[in-house]
Scaffold this active site. Structure first.
Site, PDB file in Angstrom:
ATOM      1  N   ASN A  76      53.261 -13.523 112.358  1.00 41.56           N
ATOM      2  CA  ASN A  76      52.454 -12.639 111.524  1.00 41.56           C
ATOM      3  C   ASN A  76      52.799 -12.715 110.040  1.00 41.56           C
ATOM      4  O   ASN A  76      52.440 -11.832 109.272  1.00 41.56           O
ATOM      5  CB  ASN A  76      52.566 -11.203 112.031  1.00 41.56           C
ATOM      6  CG  ASN A  76      52.233 -11.110 113.505  1.00 41.56           C
ATOM      7  OD1 ASN A  76      53.094 -10.793 114.310  1.00 41.56           O
ATOM      8  ND2 ASN A  76      51.009 -11.441 113.878  1.00 41.56           N
ATOM      9  N   VAL A  83      52.567 -11.223 104.269  1.00 39.20           N
ATOM     10  CA  VAL A  83      52.621 -10.484 105.527  1.00 39.20           C
ATOM     11  C   VAL A  83      51.209 -10.128 105.962  1.00 39.20           C
ATOM     12  O   VAL A  83      50.414  -9.614 105.176  1.00 39.20           O
ATOM     13  CB  VAL A  83      53.471  -9.201 105.376  1.00 39.20           C
ATOM     14  CG1 VAL A  83      53.442  -8.375 106.652  1.00 39.20           C
ATOM     15  CG2 VAL A  83      54.901  -9.560 104.994  1.00 39.20           C
ATOM     16  N   CYS A  84      50.895 -10.410 107.224  1.00 40.46           N
ATOM     17  CA  CYS A  84      49.588 -10.082 107.789  1.00 40.46           C
ATOM     18  C   CYS A  84      49.798  -9.014 108.850  1.00 40.46           C
ATOM     19  O   CYS A  84      50.256  -9.292 109.956  1.00 40.46           O
ATOM     20  CB  CYS A  84      48.952 -11.330 108.398  1.00 40.46           C
ATOM     21  SG  CYS A  84      47.315 -10.996 109.091  1.00 40.46           S
ATOM     22  N   ILE A  85      49.489  -7.789 108.479  1.00 40.49           N
ATOM     23  CA  ILE A  85      49.653  -6.655 109.377  1.00 40.49           C
ATOM     24  C   ILE A  85      48.552  -5.644 109.032  1.00 40.49           C
ATOM     25  O   ILE A  85      48.170  -5.500 107.866  1.00 40.49           O
ATOM     26  CB  ILE A  85      51.077  -6.062 109.236  1.00 40.49           C
ATOM     27  CG1 ILE A  85      51.361  -5.033 110.305  1.00 40.49           C
ATOM     28  CG2 ILE A  85      51.325  -5.537 107.862  1.00 40.49           C
ATOM     29  CD1 ILE A  85      52.820  -4.620 110.365  1.00 40.49           C
TER      30      ILE A  85
END
Length: 160
Positions: A76, A83-85
């Site tokens: 992720n 950051v991919c959240i």
């Protein structure tokens, strides 16, 4: 105008996330960016990762952007460290992602502490079904031993 201020984010209690810790200390903010140290401890391996949070001019209406400046191998986290959240996605619904609800996305009421808790949770429990780093996600699913080895290499680099 260059604003300088001091920002403090409290410690995250270890009882909340027993395998993780986020170090905290006063941080100087220059313009709209802060740098955080995130200590990630899992399976007796601990790394010290540097992450940067950049705040848009319309914060808190829009979410900050976060990226690790330390090398990190995670499904992720994009290869460039972004950051991919869900909590860092803009408010509202995404017509291209039906699995992500508006409640999971950024809301002005959320705090930097909530972002850090979400990122620490993400570090402990990757979501390979929604990857930012496809190679890390494939390795996580198909070869967990190689994934763990690669993560340990990143941890060692942070401790050098």
């Amino acid at each position: 105008m260059n604003m300088r201020m001091t920002f403090f984010i409290g410690n995250v209690p270890s009882s909340d996330l027993p395998t993780l810790c986020c170090t905290s200390s006063p941080i100087e903010i220059n313009t709209r960016s802060i740098t955080r140290t995130i200590t990630h401890t899992q399976n007796s391996e601990g790394g010290i990762f540097i992450a940067q949070l950049d705040f848009p001019f319309d914060f808190p209406n829009s979410p900050p952007k976060m990226r690790f400046t330390s090398a990190i191998w995670h499904p992720n986290v994009y290869p460039d460290g972004r950051v991919c959240i869900s909590i860092l996605h803009p408010p509202g619904t995404d017509v291209f992602n039906a699995e992500e609800t508006a409640e999971e996305r950024w809301r002005p009421i959320l705090s930097v502490e909530a972002v850090l808790l979400s990122v620490m949770s993400m570090l402990a429990d990757p979501n390979p079904s929604s990857p930012a780093n496809i190679d890390a996600a494939v390795m996580f699913r198909k070869d967990p031993a190689a994934y763990k080895k690669r993560c340990k290499e990143c941890v060692r680099r942070t401790l050098d």
